[in-house]
Design an enzyme around this catalytic site. Structure first.
Site, PDB file in Angstrom:
ATOM      1  CB  ILE A 669     -27.530 -76.003 -42.958  1.00 41.13           C
ATOM      2  CG1 ILE A 669     -28.452 -75.865 -41.743  1.00 41.13           C
ATOM      3  CG2 ILE A 669     -26.068 -75.836 -42.555  1.00 41.13           C
ATOM      4  CD1 ILE A 669     -28.221 -76.913 -40.666  1.00 41.13           C
ATOM      5  N   GLY A 670     -30.238 -74.476 -44.547  1.00 38.25           N
ATOM      6  CA  GLY A 670     -31.553 -74.781 -45.096  1.00 38.25           C
ATOM      7  C   GLY A 670     -32.482 -73.597 -44.992  1.00 38.25           C
ATOM      8  N   GLY A 672     -36.912 -72.773 -45.563  1.00 38.79           N
ATOM      9  CA  GLY A 672     -38.229 -73.267 -45.932  1.00 38.79           C
ATOM     10  C   GLY A 672     -39.298 -72.238 -45.686  1.00 38.79           C
ATOM     11  CG  ASP A 790     -45.808 -79.500 -43.611  1.00 42.16           C
ATOM     12  OD1 ASP A 790     -46.099 -80.019 -44.710  1.00 42.16           O
ATOM     13  OD2 ASP A 790     -45.009 -78.551 -43.515  1.00 42.16           O
TER      14      ASP A 790
END
Length: 949
Positions: A669-670, A672, A790
């Site tokens: 789902i993601g 990075g 971040d």
């Protein structure tokens, strides 16, 4: 190249016989050809048969001429490139406005030769390099020069201040080299040179500027004293000297400035007393002197100030009382004296004008009672009186002020009851009464306050039963009534409080059973019912909760403790309950019966153990065979082999196998910089979790650091706006982090993806407040404070109700850690604070800058780096556009009818993205300001509905 462009322009004239034929028209067409005009803003020039440039868009001509161009209004047209030389040939040009575009390169030196140019605005572009020396010798007619917010460098152009006709000099927000403020300045009306790297002192010669209306030297590195000659500048209306290094006393003489409306000397190093004449200035409305070292008492003239509406003197060392007539003679709207040593009573006259909205007197030594007159102040919205020496009963009407959304009275010696009038406080969101001497029963009217989110009244002497209306507070997330004398049973219906995260009723005299319906509050994070007289069995429904703090100790509970609570994390949760037992409980019959029960139980345990041992051996053999197969088979996933080390931080209902089986590409789902994120679904109820698998090897040590940093942070923090880490899993090949699943993904994807229209303005503001609350918790409530490092929209996740939670703590650091660990630049492009350019050692102020960028995303709808804003970042783009066209020019135009509130939030964002860290407000203040905007909007809507009826 220039010759080719001129040739093209000439050909265009030949091909369009209807185009203008005047010399200025030709120059304009050459200008159009040389510019980058992606939106076609100048496409109509020379078209539709208009021969005269005076009829072209954005062009004006002299009154007595049909061809001589006198003005070019090219602001905010998305134009780019360098300024064409043809512009310098428009000899009749008086007004040139190129602001808020994307022009670059050096400033055009030839502009100084234009003989009648009076107005030049180049603000909000990307001009770079030094200001041409020729500008100091030209501009014979120039009255207004504005180059705010560019990239100009080199020495500060002091020579510009000598232009004889100049009235407005605006050079602010350019990265000039450190330079002193010029001793000699032209007879200006506006001097706006904030954030220009000015150093040295403010010369006393500045007092000669008798026509100066606006003096803004803020956000520089100026030191020394404020010269007394400022008091001679009789035309001054605004003085902005905040965020410098000014020291010494504030000079006498400001009271003689008859036109002065605003004075801001905050965030400096000023000492001494506030001059007695300051508040005699007849039009002085706003005075900001906070965050200095001012001392002594407040001048008596403060009580007679005729125009004062906003006084902020917090974070000084002021002593003595407030003038007894403060507010009687002026339209006082906001008063903040927090964090001083002021004493005496609260003046009765603060709201005499009927306009007081903000009353902030916290952390002082005020004493006596809250004046009855404040109970009639219908305009009050935000009241913070905590940490003083106030005593006596609170006026009944004060409890029921209709516009107050924050009422904070904690840490005083106030007594008496909470009056039933509190039912009129329909705007109330936070009621904080802890650490006082309140008595009596809590009124049932509390349950009518549908906006209340936080109610804390611990360490008082409240008695009687809990109001049965409490379950009506549907927005309540924190209820703390610990250490009082409450009696009776815990009321039914608490299961309706679906947002309740923290419930603390410890240290009372509550009786009856623990309500089973508490197990229905899935958001519950902390439950403390210890030190009461609760009895009966422990409800099995409590096993449904995933608690980080759970305490039922020192009650009268009885029966068996469910096996679910036998873990070490619940070791101290049931102390002092002698009737509770683990495993099996003894019979009340004779010894034979008890012996039989024990024997039966032991036999059952041994039988079950044998079965488990047999199954375990079989499983071990199976795993060994599987491991041999996998070791011999190429390309099999290492995640599915080997043993896992599972570390739980919350109670979980899944196994390692459930998690490992979810690591399938179909479940991604993601993805990075840290790794991939999978969705894991398991169990009959389809429970979902998010599983982050960190990238393997390569930068192994870095990945290990990220893993350990995230575990170290999230295993300790507990807040509803911080994503919850359920457990971590490691083996020789992989490292997994298992979080609560957030069905609406990240703010970045939602805001900039296909579903961006799903986020209307109220939802965006809610998200901003939620995320700010999470960061404020990290900065102010964690010990030591935690810096995220971040912060970005992709690291703010949204739950099913679009509640926002901050995630990804892979580079987070605790304040006080090894400085070397903070010296590596962390963050994402477009969000990184500018101080990274000159210091490797950053503070929580870098988080605030990054969060300011997130707010800008919410307000503008644009990404931090995007083609539509050119070769710049969002902060620069927004600042440049605002200079010329105002705040509304940058707002997301897909959001209608919300521009007033959006502009208010935009102002908060601009504070957060200030270049200098010291100018950025703390996260706690950011939360407060955002809540103020939300409440102000409610007030306007209420007023609109009232006027409509």
């Amino acid at each position: 190249m220039a010759a080719i462009r001129i040739l093209i322009a000439f050909l265009l004239l030949l091909l369009h016989p209807t185009a203008a034929t005047s010399s200025d028209a030709k120059r304009l067409l050459a200008t159009r050809t040389a510019l980058f005009d992606p939106t076609g803003a100048l496409a109509s020039w020379g078209a539709n048969g208009h021969r005269s440039p005076c009829r072209w868009a954005h062009v004006t001509c002299s009154n007595n001429s049909d061809t001589a161009v006198a003005g070019l209004q090219l602001s905010n047209l998305t134009l780019g490139g360098v300024v064409p030389a043809a512009v310098c040939s428009l000899r009749s040009l008086k007004h040139l406005d190129l602001s808020l575009n994307s022009f670059g390169g050096p400033l055009p030196a030839c502009l100084a030769a234009l003989p009648v140019l009076t107005y030049l605005n180049l603000a909000g572009n990307n001009f770079s390099g030094e200001v041409p020396q020729s500008w100091g010798a030209g501009f014979r007619s120039l009255a207004v020069l504005n180059v705010v917010t560019n990239l100009l460098s080199g020495e500060f152009p002091a020579f510009l201040a000598n232009l004889t006709g100049l009235q407005e000099l605006q050079l602010a927000y350019n990265p000039f080299a450190p330079s002193p403020l010029p001793e000699k300045l032209a007879d200006l009306s506006v001097l706006f040179i904030a954030n220009c790297s000015l150093n040295g002192t403010i010369p006393s010669s500045i007092g000669k500027l008798k026509n100066l209306v606006n003096l803004d030297l803020s956000s520089n590195n100026l030191s020394g004293e404020i010269p007394a000659s400022v008091g001679n500048m009789s035309s001054l209306e605004q003085i902005e000297l905040y965020s410098n290094h000014l020291s010494g006393s504030i000079p006498v003489g400001f009271g003689g400035l008859k036109n002065l409306r605003s004075l801001d000397v905050s965030m400096n190093r000023l000492t001494g007393q506030i001059p007695g004449d300051m508040f005699t200035a007849p039009r002085l409305a706003s005075v900001h002197m906070y965050q200095n070292n001012l001392s002594g008492g407040l001048p008596a003239t403060l009580g007679t100030a005729p125009s004062l509406s906003d006084l902020r003197i917090f974070s000084n060392q002021l002593t003595g009382p407030l003038p007894p007539e403060l507010g009687k003679n002026c339209p006082l709207n906001s008063l903040d004296t927090s964090d001083n040593r002021l004493s005496g009573p609260i003046p009765e006259t603060l709201c005499a004008s009927g306009k007081l909205q903000q009353l902030m007197l916290l952390d002082n030594e005020f004493e006596g009672a809250i004046p009855d007159e404040l109970g009639r102040c219908q305009t009050l919205m935000r009241v913070r009186l905590q940490s003083n020496r106030l005593s006596g009963a609170v006026p009944p009407e004060f409890w029921g002020l209709p516009a107050v959304y924050l009422l904070e009275l904690r840490d005083n010696a106030l007594s008496g009851k909470v009056d039933r009038a509190i039912g009129n406080a329909k705007s109330l969101e936070k009621l904080l009464l802890q650490d006082n001497r309140f008595t009596g029963a809590l009124p049932a009217e509390l349950g009518t306050l549908g906006s209340v989110e936080e109610f804390k009244a611990s360490n008082n002497s409240f008695s009687g039963p809990l109001p049965r209306s409490i379950p009506n507070l549907s927005l309540l997330f924190n209820l703390d009534l610990s250490n009082n004398a409450l009696t009776g049973e815990i009321p039914g219906g608490l299961g309706k409080l679906k947002k309740l995260s923290q419930l603390d009723l410890s240290g009372n005299h509550l009786t009856g059973n623990v309500p089973p319906e508490l197990g229905e509050i899935t958001e519950m994070n902390s439950l403390d019912l210890s030190r009461n007289d609760l009895s009966g069995p422990l409800p099995a429904q409590l096993q449904n909760l995933k608690l980080t703090h759970f305490n039922l100790s020192y009650n009268k509970l009885s029966g068996a403790v469910p096996a679910w609570f036998s873990g070490i994390e619940y070791r101290d949760s049931f102390l002092g309950n002698p009737g509770l037992c683990y495993g099996f409980c003894g019979s009340n019959g004779n010894s034979d019966a008890r012996r039989h029960t024990v024997v039966t139980a032991v036999a059952s345990i041994l039988g079950a153990s044998a079965i488990i041992l047999f199954i375990g051996l079989a499983w071990f053999g199976y795993k060994c065979r599987l491991h041999e197969i996998q070791m011999g088979g190429a390309g099999l996933d290492d995640d599915r082999s080997g043993s896992w080390e599972l570390t739980c931080f919350h109670r979980v209902s899944f196994s390692e196998r459930d998690i490992v089986n979810s690591l399938d590409e179909r479940n991604v789902i993601g993805q990075g910089g840290a790794g991939k994120v999978y969705k894991a679904v398991f169990g009959p109820q389809g429970e979902a979790m998010a599983v982050k698998k960190l990238w393997p090897s390569g930068a192994a040590s870095k990945r290990l650091d990220a893993f350990e940093a995230e575990v170290a942070t999230l295993s300790k923090v507990r807040h509803r706006n911080i994503v919850k880490l359920a457990c971590s899993m490691t083996n020789g090949a992989s490292r997994l982090l298992v979080y609560e699943y957030m069905p609406n993904g990240s703010l970045g994807d939602m805001l900039h993806g296909e579903n961006s229209t799903a986020l209307d303005w109220p939802m965006r503001l809610k998200i901003a407040i939620d995320a700010a609350e999470g960061l404020s918790y990290l900065h102010h409530d964690c010990m030591p404070a935690i810096i995220h490092r971040d912060v970005k929209s992709n690291n703010i996740l949204l739950d099913a109700d679009y509640g926002a939670k901050v995630e990804d703590f892979g580079v987070a650091k605790a304040v006080g850690e090894d400085p070397a660990s903070m010296s590596v630049v962390a963050g994402s492009y477009g969000y990184i604070a500018p101080e990274y350019a000159y210091t490797p050692h950053v503070t929580e102020k870098s988080d605030i800058y990054s969060f300011g960028v997130v707010i800008l995303e919410l307000v503008t709808g644009k990404k931090p780096m995007a083609p539509e804003i050119g070769d710049t970042d969002l902060v620069t783009w927004v600042s440049a556009k605002i200079v010329q066209s105002g705040l509304e020019s940058v707002l997301d135009q897909t959001l209608a009818d919300e521009h007033k509130e959006m502009c208010d939030v935009l102002r908060i964002a601009l504070l957060c993205v200030s270049d200098h860290p010291s100018k950025r407000p703390p996260m706690r203040s950011v939360v407060t300001m955002l809540l103020d905007v939300k409440e102000e909007n409610k007030r306007r809507q209420m007023a609109a509905r009232t006027s409509g009826t």
